[in-house]
Enzyme design. Sequence first.
Site, PDB file in Angstrom:
ATOM      1  N   ASP B   7     -45.237  10.428  40.886  1.00 20.36           N
ATOM      2  CA  ASP B   7     -45.356  11.404  41.974  1.00 20.36           C
ATOM      3  C   ASP B   7     -46.085  10.665  43.092  1.00 20.36           C
ATOM      4  O   ASP B   7     -47.305  10.537  43.065  1.00 20.36           O
ATOM      5  CB  ASP B   7     -46.167  12.616  41.495  1.00 20.36           C
ATOM      6  CG  ASP B   7     -46.294  13.669  42.588  1.00 20.36           C
ATOM      7  OD1 ASP B   7     -45.410  13.747  43.458  1.00 20.36           O
ATOM      8  OD2 ASP B   7     -47.293  14.414  42.560  1.00 20.36           O
ATOM      9  N   GLU B  68     -40.343  10.810  42.598  1.00 22.37           N
ATOM     10  CA  GLU B  68     -40.027  12.010  43.376  1.00 22.37           C
ATOM     11  C   GLU B  68     -39.516  11.611  44.750  1.00 22.37           C
ATOM     12  O   GLU B  68     -40.075  10.749  45.416  1.00 22.37           O
ATOM     13  CB  GLU B  68     -41.260  12.922  43.510  1.00 22.37           C
ATOM     14  CG  GLU B  68     -40.886  14.265  44.129  1.00 22.37           C
ATOM     15  CD  GLU B  68     -42.002  15.292  44.023  1.00 22.37           C
ATOM     16  OE1 GLU B  68     -42.367  15.643  42.892  1.00 22.37           O
ATOM     17  OE2 GLU B  68     -42.488  15.725  45.070  1.00 22.37           O
ATOM     18  N   ASP B 141     -51.206  16.066  40.175  1.00 22.59           N
ATOM     19  CA  ASP B 141     -50.328  14.921  40.442  1.00 22.59           C
ATOM     20  C   ASP B 141     -49.832  14.291  39.143  1.00 22.59           C
ATOM     21  O   ASP B 141     -48.697  13.829  39.055  1.00 22.59           O
ATOM     22  CB  ASP B 141     -51.066  13.858  41.267  1.00 22.59           C
ATOM     23  CG  ASP B 141     -51.803  14.460  42.446  1.00 22.59           C
ATOM     24  OD1 ASP B 141     -51.291  14.377  43.556  1.00 22.59           O
ATOM     25  OD2 ASP B 141     -52.885  15.037  42.221  1.00 22.59           O
TER      26      ASP B 141
END
Lengths: 202, 202
Positions: B7, B68, B141
């Site tokens: 992420d 991501e 996260d």
Amino acid sequence: MRVLGVDPGLTRCGVGVVEGVPGRACTLIEYTVVRSDPDMDLPDRLLNLDVALTELVARHRPDSVAVERVFSQHNVRTVMGTAQASAVAILAGARAGLPVQTYTPSEVKAAVTGSGTADKAQVTAMVTRLLNLDAPPKPADAADALALAICHVWRGGIKSKLAAAAAAETKLAAASKLAFASKLAAAAAAAAAAGSRRGGQR
Amino acid sequence: MRVLGVDPGLTRCGVGVVEGVPGRACTLIEYTVVRSDPDMDLPDRLLNLDVALTELVARHRPDSVAVERVFSQHNVRTVMGTAQASAVAILAGARAGLPVQTYTPSEVKAAVTGSGTADKAQVTAMVTRLLNLDAPPKPADAADALALAICHVWRGGIKSKLAAAAAAETKLAAASKLAFASKLAAAAAAAAAAGSRRGGQR
């Protein structure tokens, strides 16, 4: 001092290497454009740029790297790619233990033409004159990269020394940067070795 | 198959490693958050992230990396940093010769919760359940990175094999990726050596 300038882009990334001292004419060492096909996958495009820039940095051994700062007022889709290409360029310098400085387009224009709002033709004309070239460097991405490098020699020479001195006192001192670079080289070698050992999917 | 999910972020970059096969519960291998101080210079922040991710990839030897995908609808300033962090993450996988896949936040949410509009709490709750954890992974996260990795095992396992097969037929075949990685390791080593040879400014 020798400076490697980068005008970041995924499809065309301009690179220009010049040598000189503040206030005097600079000497052209090399300019080139690293290209990648927009149809390629993003990981392959970033890797292609990374390999090319790492090779250029290793071959030319510049004293510092200057990269155009990415702004968000442009087309949003393009800006994402440009931001990613700029990260690759900044990393290529940082991994080699070099000071990396970013400049806005208007700082570069002002440095080489005297006006922060000069157009591309004017920048190219000045770069051609300042480097004593017989013909303008093409394409424009290469001229922009050379302008960045000249800007850094003239304006940034001092900035860069200050930055280097400051860096020496911060957590990431030169020594630890070199340690980083060695660690990275070792990790990359280990990853390459692991990759060659792995035959297929687990 | 083992997947390393990322992420991306400059201040906090979530990393999650899981192992599993499509349709079954996955096993947690490790999760962590790579942090960097917003007061640090951008080159140092990118280098810090690069070193940490390269080390994680080398140590865990995942079969693929899931990152991501960055969108532009968020705060523009934040997005630039996130785009640059994502480039570092994608490169860390690509340099190791691994297939790298990107997923949108809603693809990830849909994969682990069944709804593309699930909130963070729901994603964290599902990640905790799917990995049989005693407590939710923190911070968020890390949970997002684990969700990405699970999403890739479940949805992307197939995607990734197709991508790998396709990659084998394109210009950047696995062999040339490994050659790239070796070349990079050599260039990094040369740069490190050059750095240690250079005493000061020319």
